[in-house]
Motif scaffolding. Structure first.
Motif, PDB file in Angstrom:
ATOM      1  N   ARG A  62       0.833  -1.207   0.000  1.00 37.43           N
ATOM      2  CA  ARG A  62       0.000   0.000   0.000  1.00 37.43           C
ATOM      3  C   ARG A  62       0.866   1.255   0.000  1.00 37.43           C
ATOM      4  N   GLU A  63       1.950   1.252   0.784  1.00 35.87           N
ATOM      5  CA  GLU A  63       2.855   2.402   0.799  1.00 35.87           C
ATOM      6  C   GLU A  63       3.485   2.606  -0.572  1.00 35.87           C
ATOM      7  N   HIS A  64       3.837   1.521  -1.225  1.00 35.73           N
ATOM      8  CA  HIS A  64       4.415   1.608  -2.562  1.00 35.73           C
ATOM      9  C   HIS A  64       3.391   2.183  -3.538  1.00 35.73           C
ATOM     10  N   GLU A  65       2.161   1.723  -3.419  1.00 34.40           N
ATOM     11  CA  GLU A  65       1.082   2.220  -4.270  1.00 34.40           C
ATOM     12  C   GLU A  65       0.876   3.728  -4.060  1.00 34.40           C
ATOM     13  N   ILE A  66       0.894   4.143  -2.806  1.00 29.80           N
ATOM     14  CA  ILE A  66       0.723   5.561  -2.474  1.00 29.80           C
ATOM     15  C   ILE A  66       1.898   6.375  -3.003  1.00 29.80           C
ATOM     16  N   LEU A  67       3.110   5.853  -2.892  1.00 25.25           N
ATOM     17  CA  LEU A  67       4.275   6.560  -3.428  1.00 25.25           C
ATOM     18  C   LEU A  67       4.127   6.772  -4.932  1.00 25.25           C
ATOM     19  N   GLN A  68       3.673   5.754  -5.639  1.00 28.42           N
ATOM     20  CA  GLN A  68       3.456   5.876  -7.083  1.00 28.42           C
ATOM     21  C   GLN A  68       2.460   6.988  -7.398  1.00 28.42           C
ATOM     22  N   LEU A  69       1.375   7.039  -6.632  1.00 32.45           N
ATOM     23  CA  LEU A  69       0.336   8.036  -6.873  1.00 32.45           C
ATOM     24  C   LEU A  69       0.796   9.442  -6.476  1.00 32.45           C
ATOM     25  N   ILE A  70       1.574   9.540  -5.408  1.00 35.11           N
ATOM     26  CA  ILE A  70       2.143  10.838  -5.027  1.00 35.11           C
ATOM     27  C   ILE A  70       3.057  11.344  -6.144  1.00 35.11           C
ATOM     28  N   ALA A  71       3.878  10.458  -6.684  1.00 31.36           N
ATOM     29  CA  ALA A  71       4.784  10.836  -7.774  1.00 31.36           C
ATOM     30  C   ALA A  71       4.001  11.247  -9.023  1.00 31.36           C
ATOM     31  N   ALA A  72       2.777  10.732  -9.153  1.00 30.49           N
ATOM     32  CA  ALA A  72       1.925  11.103 -10.280  1.00 30.49           C
ATOM     33  C   ALA A  72       1.164  12.399 -10.019  1.00 30.49           C
ATOM     34  N   GLY A  73       1.393  13.003  -8.838  1.00 28.15           N
ATOM     35  CA  GLY A  73       0.792  14.293  -8.534  1.00 28.15           C
ATOM     36  C   GLY A  73      -0.570  14.247  -7.889  1.00 28.15           C
ATOM     37  N   LYS A  74      -0.964  13.100  -7.388  1.00 30.89           N
ATOM     38  CA  LYS A  74      -2.296  12.965  -6.776  1.00 30.89           C
ATOM     39  C   LYS A  74      -2.311  13.550  -5.367  1.00 30.89           C
ATOM     40  N   SER A  75      -3.439  14.178  -5.015  1.00 32.97           N
ATOM     41  CA  SER A  75      -3.634  14.729  -3.670  1.00 32.97           C
ATOM     42  C   SER A  75      -4.133  13.635  -2.733  1.00 32.97           C
ATOM     43  N   ASN A  76      -4.164  13.932  -1.440  1.00 28.91           N
ATOM     44  CA  ASN A  76      -4.685  12.957  -0.478  1.00 28.91           C
ATOM     45  C   ASN A  76      -6.138  12.618  -0.763  1.00 28.91           C
ATOM     46  N   VAL A  77      -6.921  13.606  -1.144  1.00 33.16           N
ATOM     47  CA  VAL A  77      -8.335  13.349  -1.469  1.00 33.16           C
ATOM     48  C   VAL A  77      -8.425  12.392  -2.657  1.00 33.16           C
ATOM     49  N   GLU A  78      -7.627  12.662  -3.687  1.00 33.40           N
ATOM     50  CA  GLU A  78      -7.615  11.781  -4.858  1.00 33.40           C
ATOM     51  C   GLU A  78      -7.138  10.382  -4.488  1.00 33.40           C
ATOM     52  N   LEU A  79      -6.119  10.301  -3.637  1.00 27.90           N
ATOM     53  CA  LEU A  79      -5.631   8.987  -3.192  1.00 27.90           C
ATOM     54  C   LEU A  79      -6.746   8.207  -2.508  1.00 27.90           C
ATOM     55  N   GLY A  80      -7.486   8.871  -1.634  1.00 27.34           N
ATOM     56  CA  GLY A  80      -8.584   8.212  -0.935  1.00 27.34           C
ATOM     57  C   GLY A  80      -9.634   7.680  -1.885  1.00 27.34           C
ATOM     58  N   ILE A  81      -9.987   8.478  -2.876  1.00 28.01           N
ATOM     59  CA  ILE A  81     -10.992   8.053  -3.855  1.00 28.01           C
ATOM     60  C   ILE A  81     -10.473   6.876  -4.680  1.00 28.01           C
ATOM     61  N   ILE A  82      -9.255   6.993  -5.177  1.00 28.08           N
ATOM     62  CA  ILE A  82      -8.665   5.936  -6.014  1.00 28.08           C
ATOM     63  C   ILE A  82      -8.542   4.625  -5.247  1.00 28.08           C
ATOM     64  N   LEU A  83      -8.092   4.712  -3.990  1.00 28.32           N
ATOM     65  CA  LEU A  83      -7.822   3.511  -3.204  1.00 28.32           C
ATOM     66  C   LEU A  83      -9.018   3.045  -2.377  1.00 28.32           C
ATOM     67  N   GLY A  84     -10.056   3.862  -2.316  1.00 31.60           N
ATOM     68  CA  GLY A  84     -11.242   3.490  -1.558  1.00 31.60           C
ATOM     69  C   GLY A  84     -11.020   3.490  -0.052  1.00 31.60           C
ATOM     70  N   ILE A  85     -10.206   4.451   0.423  1.00 29.54           N
ATOM     71  CA  ILE A  85      -9.938   4.557   1.854  1.00 29.54           C
ATOM     72  C   ILE A  85     -10.200   5.988   2.311  1.00 29.54           C
ATOM     73  N   SER A  86     -10.338   6.168   3.605  1.00 23.71           N
ATOM     74  CA  SER A  86     -10.671   7.484   4.148  1.00 23.71           C
ATOM     75  C   SER A  86      -9.467   8.429   4.075  1.00 23.71           C
ATOM     76  N   PRO A  87      -9.740   9.729   4.090  1.00 25.21           N
ATOM     77  CA  PRO A  87      -8.645  10.698   4.109  1.00 25.21           C
ATOM     78  C   PRO A  87      -7.724  10.527   5.320  1.00 25.21           C
ATOM     79  N   ALA A  88      -8.293  10.148   6.460  1.00 27.17           N
ATOM     80  CA  ALA A  88      -7.465   9.925   7.655  1.00 27.17           C
ATOM     81  C   ALA A  88      -6.515   8.750   7.448  1.00 27.17           C
ATOM     82  N   THR A  89      -6.984   7.718   6.791  1.00 24.78           N
ATOM     83  CA  THR A  89      -6.134   6.557   6.508  1.00 24.78           C
ATOM     84  C   THR A  89      -5.041   6.932   5.510  1.00 24.78           C
ATOM     85  N   VAL A  90      -5.400   7.719   4.511  1.00 27.28           N
ATOM     86  CA  VAL A  90      -4.404   8.206   3.548  1.00 27.28           C
ATOM     87  C   VAL A  90      -3.319   8.985   4.289  1.00 27.28           C
TER      88      VAL A  90
END
Length: 73
Positions: free
Chosen positions: A15-43
């Motif tokens: 999951r951390e690797h997945e998040i790193l990939q998305l951060i490098a792609a310029g995604k915000s925490n809100v976008e990460l939550g939507i893409i991964l189906g998790i809450s903003p607090a979890t992100v």
């Protein structure tokens, strides 16, 4: 005699690797939550852990470090 310190690659969870990939792609925490189906607090928790493992304090540094270590495609 000086020892040359080699940079070790931190061990990231899938999951951390997945998040790193998305951060490098310029995604915000809100976008990460939507893409991964998790809450903003979890992100935020994952991002905080990722920063700690990479030894960085912001998203740009995380992306650059991930690229340098070959963790980001």
């Amino acid at each position: 005699q000086l020892a040359i310190e080699q940079e070790t690659q931190p061990v990231l969870s899938a999951r951390e690797h997945e998040i790193l990939q998305l951060i490098a792609a310029g995604k915000s925490n809100v976008e990460l939550g939507i893409i991964l189906g998790i809450s903003p607090a979890t992100v935020a928790t994952y991002v905080k852990r990722l920063f700690a493992k990479l030894g960085v304090h912001d998203r740009v540094a995380a992306a650059i470090t991930g690229l340098r270590l070959g963790m980001v495609a």
